[in-house]
Design a protein around this motif. Structure first.
Motif, PDB file in Angstrom:
ATOM      1  N   ALA A   5      51.630  62.918  34.570  1.00  0.00           N
ATOM      2  CA  ALA A   5      50.191  63.146  34.386  1.00  0.00           C
ATOM      3  C   ALA A   5      49.538  61.998  33.633  1.00  0.00           C
ATOM      4  N   THR A   6      50.244  61.474  32.634  1.00  0.00           N
ATOM      5  CA  THR A   6      49.640  60.414  31.824  1.00  0.00           C
ATOM      6  C   THR A   6      49.548  59.105  32.599  1.00  0.00           C
ATOM      7  N   LEU A   7      50.508  58.841  33.499  1.00  0.00           N
ATOM      8  CA  LEU A   7      50.424  57.650  34.348  1.00  0.00           C
ATOM      9  C   LEU A   7      49.321  57.819  35.393  1.00  0.00           C
ATOM     10  N   LEU A   8      49.237  58.997  35.960  1.00  0.00           N
ATOM     11  CA  LEU A   8      48.253  59.243  37.021  1.00  0.00           C
ATOM     12  C   LEU A   8      46.821  59.192  36.501  1.00  0.00           C
ATOM     13  N   GLU A   9      46.628  59.495  35.240  1.00  0.00           N
ATOM     14  CA  GLU A   9      45.283  59.355  34.671  1.00  0.00           C
ATOM     15  C   GLU A   9      44.806  57.916  34.768  1.00  0.00           C
ATOM     16  N   ARG A  10      45.719  56.969  34.630  1.00  0.00           N
ATOM     17  CA  ARG A  10      45.360  55.553  34.773  1.00  0.00           C
ATOM     18  C   ARG A  10      45.006  55.234  36.226  1.00  0.00           C
ATOM     19  N   LEU A  11      45.737  55.811  37.172  1.00  0.00           N
ATOM     20  CA  LEU A  11      45.388  55.628  38.578  1.00  0.00           C
ATOM     21  C   LEU A  11      43.993  56.178  38.850  1.00  0.00           C
ATOM     22  N   SER A  12      43.707  57.352  38.338  1.00  0.00           N
ATOM     23  CA  SER A  12      42.398  57.975  38.556  1.00  0.00           C
ATOM     24  C   SER A  12      41.274  57.138  37.970  1.00  0.00           C
ATOM     25  N   ALA A  13      41.512  56.565  36.796  1.00  0.00           N
ATOM     26  CA  ALA A  13      40.485  55.758  36.140  1.00  0.00           C
ATOM     27  C   ALA A  13      40.082  54.568  36.995  1.00  0.00           C
ATOM     28  N   HIS A  14      41.051  53.957  37.661  1.00  0.00           N
ATOM     29  CA  HIS A  14      40.740  52.812  38.530  1.00  0.00           C
ATOM     30  C   HIS A  14      40.180  53.270  39.873  1.00  0.00           C
ATOM     31  N   LEU A  15      40.692  54.382  40.366  1.00  0.00           N
ATOM     32  CA  LEU A  15      40.272  54.852  41.688  1.00  0.00           C
ATOM     33  C   LEU A  15      38.795  55.241  41.696  1.00  0.00           C
ATOM     34  N   GLU A  16      38.336  55.892  40.651  1.00  0.00           N
ATOM     35  CA  GLU A  16      36.936  56.316  40.645  1.00  0.00           C
ATOM     36  C   GLU A  16      35.985  55.116  40.607  1.00  0.00           C
ATOM     37  N   VAL A  17      36.401  54.026  39.993  1.00  0.00           N
ATOM     38  CA  VAL A  17      35.570  52.822  39.940  1.00  0.00           C
ATOM     39  C   VAL A  17      35.565  52.124  41.296  1.00  0.00           C
ATOM     40  N   LEU A  18      36.726  51.949  41.876  1.00  0.00           N
ATOM     41  CA  LEU A  18      36.811  51.269  43.164  1.00  0.00           C
ATOM     42  C   LEU A  18      36.083  52.032  44.269  1.00  0.00           C
ATOM     43  N   ARG A  19      36.110  53.348  44.216  1.00  0.00           N
ATOM     44  CA  ARG A  19      35.484  54.160  45.249  1.00  0.00           C
ATOM     45  C   ARG A  19      34.045  54.532  44.899  1.00  0.00           C
ATOM     46  N   ASP A  20      33.590  54.088  43.716  1.00  0.00           N
ATOM     47  CA  ASP A  20      32.240  54.414  43.249  1.00  0.00           C
ATOM     48  C   ASP A  20      31.993  55.917  43.339  1.00  0.00           C
ATOM     49  N   HIS A  21      32.971  56.664  42.875  1.00  0.00           N
ATOM     50  CA  HIS A  21      32.913  58.134  42.920  1.00  0.00           C
ATOM     51  C   HIS A  21      33.443  58.664  41.592  1.00  0.00           C
ATOM     52  N   PRO A  22      32.573  58.896  40.610  1.00  0.00           N
ATOM     53  CA  PRO A  22      33.031  59.395  39.311  1.00  0.00           C
ATOM     54  C   PRO A  22      33.816  60.698  39.455  1.00  0.00           C
ATOM     55  N   LEU A  23      34.804  60.872  38.611  1.00  0.00           N
ATOM     56  CA  LEU A  23      35.638  62.067  38.673  1.00  0.00           C
ATOM     57  C   LEU A  23      34.862  63.339  38.350  1.00  0.00           C
ATOM     58  N   THR A  24      33.691  63.180  37.760  1.00  0.00           N
ATOM     59  CA  THR A  24      32.872  64.343  37.419  1.00  0.00           C
ATOM     60  C   THR A  24      31.955  64.783  38.555  1.00  0.00           C
ATOM     61  N   THR A  25      31.908  64.020  39.637  1.00  0.00           N
ATOM     62  CA  THR A  25      31.011  64.352  40.749  1.00  0.00           C
ATOM     63  C   THR A  25      31.594  65.480  41.596  1.00  0.00           C
ATOM     64  N   ARG A  26      30.793  66.523  41.814  1.00  0.00           N
ATOM     65  CA  ARG A  26      31.200  67.651  42.644  1.00  0.00           C
ATOM     66  C   ARG A  26      30.109  67.952  43.673  1.00  0.00           C
ATOM     67  N   ARG A  27      30.524  68.537  44.789  1.00  0.00           N
ATOM     68  CA  ARG A  27      29.551  69.016  45.764  1.00  0.00           C
ATOM     69  C   ARG A  27      29.173  70.471  45.525  1.00  0.00           C
ATOM     70  N   TYR A  28      30.184  71.310  45.344  1.00  0.00           N
ATOM     71  CA  TYR A  28      29.956  72.748  45.371  1.00  0.00           C
ATOM     72  C   TYR A  28      30.285  73.481  44.066  1.00  0.00           C
ATOM     73  N   TYR A  29      30.784  72.749  43.087  1.00  0.00           N
ATOM     74  CA  TYR A  29      31.302  73.393  41.874  1.00  0.00           C
ATOM     75  C   TYR A  29      30.292  74.355  41.257  1.00  0.00           C
ATOM     76  N   LYS A  30      29.033  73.965  41.236  1.00  0.00           N
ATOM     77  CA  LYS A  30      27.999  74.794  40.609  1.00  0.00           C
ATOM     78  C   LYS A  30      27.395  75.797  41.596  1.00  0.00           C
ATOM     79  N   ARG A  31      27.834  75.760  42.850  1.00  0.00           N
ATOM     80  CA  ARG A  31      27.188  76.600  43.863  1.00  0.00           C
ATOM     81  C   ARG A  31      28.058  77.746  44.347  1.00  0.00           C
ATOM     82  N   VAL A  32      29.257  77.877  43.764  1.00  0.00           N
ATOM     83  CA  VAL A  32      30.137  78.945  44.207  1.00  0.00           C
ATOM     84  C   VAL A  32      29.517  80.287  43.876  1.00  0.00           C
ATOM     85  N   GLU A  33      29.422  81.156  44.856  1.00  0.00           N
ATOM     86  CA  GLU A  33      28.831  82.474  44.661  1.00  0.00           C
ATOM     87  C   GLU A  33      29.907  83.482  44.273  1.00  0.00           C
ATOM     88  N   TYR A  34      29.594  84.301  43.306  1.00  0.00           N
ATOM     89  CA  TYR A  34      30.519  85.319  42.865  1.00  0.00           C
ATOM     90  C   TYR A  34      29.981  86.693  43.218  1.00  0.00           C
TER      91      TYR A  34
END
Length: 337
Positions: free
Chosen positions: A308-337
């Motif tokens: 997990a600690t190594l993969l966090e470093r992969l994620s940190a670079h991946l979000e920059v290269l893909r211009d897609h912050p890890l906090t970006t969601r499509r549906y997270y706030k729209r899930v109906e309960y």
């Protein structure tokens, strides 16, 4: 290191290890009051982070332990959810809807609950019978929950007489936060190179066995799918040759995670096969990570934490290269309960 706060990381992971001071007295008290079984009930990816603790208990003890999905429990509860049970509920936010509903359901049945949260003033932290709150956020929560749940498992093993060297193991774990920072620093260049290699891949197979499997499943589902919108196929390495092998061909991306427990040979078999059929095999092997002072026994236990600690470093670079912050969601706030 890219987007990394060393002091913050050490503070959070040291806080996770610090629950050891409270975990053993709590387990002693609960056993004295008649606790006979333990359930881990997390919602979503955090439940995967409890699997190494469950495995540890099942391998080292006959004390009854099980994993359940909160959304299922409130509709069709398993037997044994009574005043002799302890239910451990991890939730980073402390507000996860399914887990909050579960807590109310358990309270009505007189079940003792222990919440593990990243935020104190939340329903799960306030209303559980017992709670351990260790502040964390997405980039630090995996290691924190792995550590906390394994420390709870170690405490239970010690208090039931199934573990003689509890204090020695905890002493090793106390050195881990700084060692994880060193592992991140060493892996940084590799993480950046790997991120460049995979940034445009449309999908990946993720696999691993033993203690490496929960992290393979978690990273595919919770990081690449949820946080990067990349399709993945997590599959346990023991099941790889019963379906998923037919998807492997030149150009297919396969991630293999290898830990240091007795089930490592299952991953080795996958590696031998995949190397023959695709040029895109990416291996993360905890045996290659230097962890001075950590015994082989504890290394096997913490393999998912190291991954997990190594993969966090992969994620940190991946979000920059893909211009897609890890906090970006499509549906997270729209899930109906």
């Amino acid at each position: 290191m890219l987007n990394f706060d060393k002091d913050r990381f050490i503070r959070i992971q040291s806080g996770a290890v610090a629950i050891a001071e409270m975990a053993r007295p709590l387990m002693r008290d609960l056993l004295a009051k008649g606790m006979e079984r333990v359930y881990f009930m997390g919602t979503g990816g955090v439940q995967l982070l409890t699997l190494p603790a469950i495995d540890l208990l099942q391998r080292c003890s006959t004390f009854p332990v099980a994993a359940c999905h909160p959304a299922q429990v409130v509709l069709d509860p398993p037997s044994g959810l009574d005043d002799k049970a302890l239910v451990i509920i991890p939730s980073l936010s402390g507000t996860t809807r399914e887990s909050v509903d579960l807590l109310a359901f358990l309270q009505a049945r007189g079940v003792t609950t222990l919440s593990l949260t990243g935020h104190a003033d939340t329903p799960l932290a306030r209303d559980a019978t017992h709670t351990f709150t260790n502040f964390a956020e997405d980039d630090t929560s995996s290691e924190s929950f792995y550590l906390q749940t394994q420390i709870l498992a170690l405490a239970l093993l010690a208090e039931t007489g199934a573990l003689a060297d509890h204090d020695a193991i905890i002493a090793e774990l106390k050195t881990l936060p700084a060692l994880l920072v060193a592992a991140k620093e060493t892996y940084e260049a590799q993480a950046a190179a790997l991120a460049r290699s995979i940034q445009n891949e449309p999908w990946h197979i993720f696999t691993g066995a033993g203690s490496a499997w929960p992290e393979a499943n978690y990273y595919g589902m919770c990081i690449l799918e949820e946080m990067q919108w990349i399709r993945t196929r997590p599959v346990h390495a023991a099941d790889f040759f019963h379906g998923t092998l037919e998807l492997v061909e030149p150009g297919v991306s396969v991630f293999l995670f290898k830990g240091e427990d007795a089930l490592r040979p299952i991953g080795d078999r996958v590696e031998r096969f995949v190397r023959r059929y695709t040029d895109k095999l990416w291996i993360l092997d905890t045996a290659e990570v230097e962890l001075p002072g950590i015994s082989p026994r504890v290394r096997a236990m913490i393999s998912p934490i190291v991954l997990a600690t190594l993969l966090e470093r992969l994620s940190a670079h991946l979000e920059v290269l893909r211009d897609h912050p890890l906090t970006t969601r499509r549906y997270y706030k729209r899930v109906e309960y």
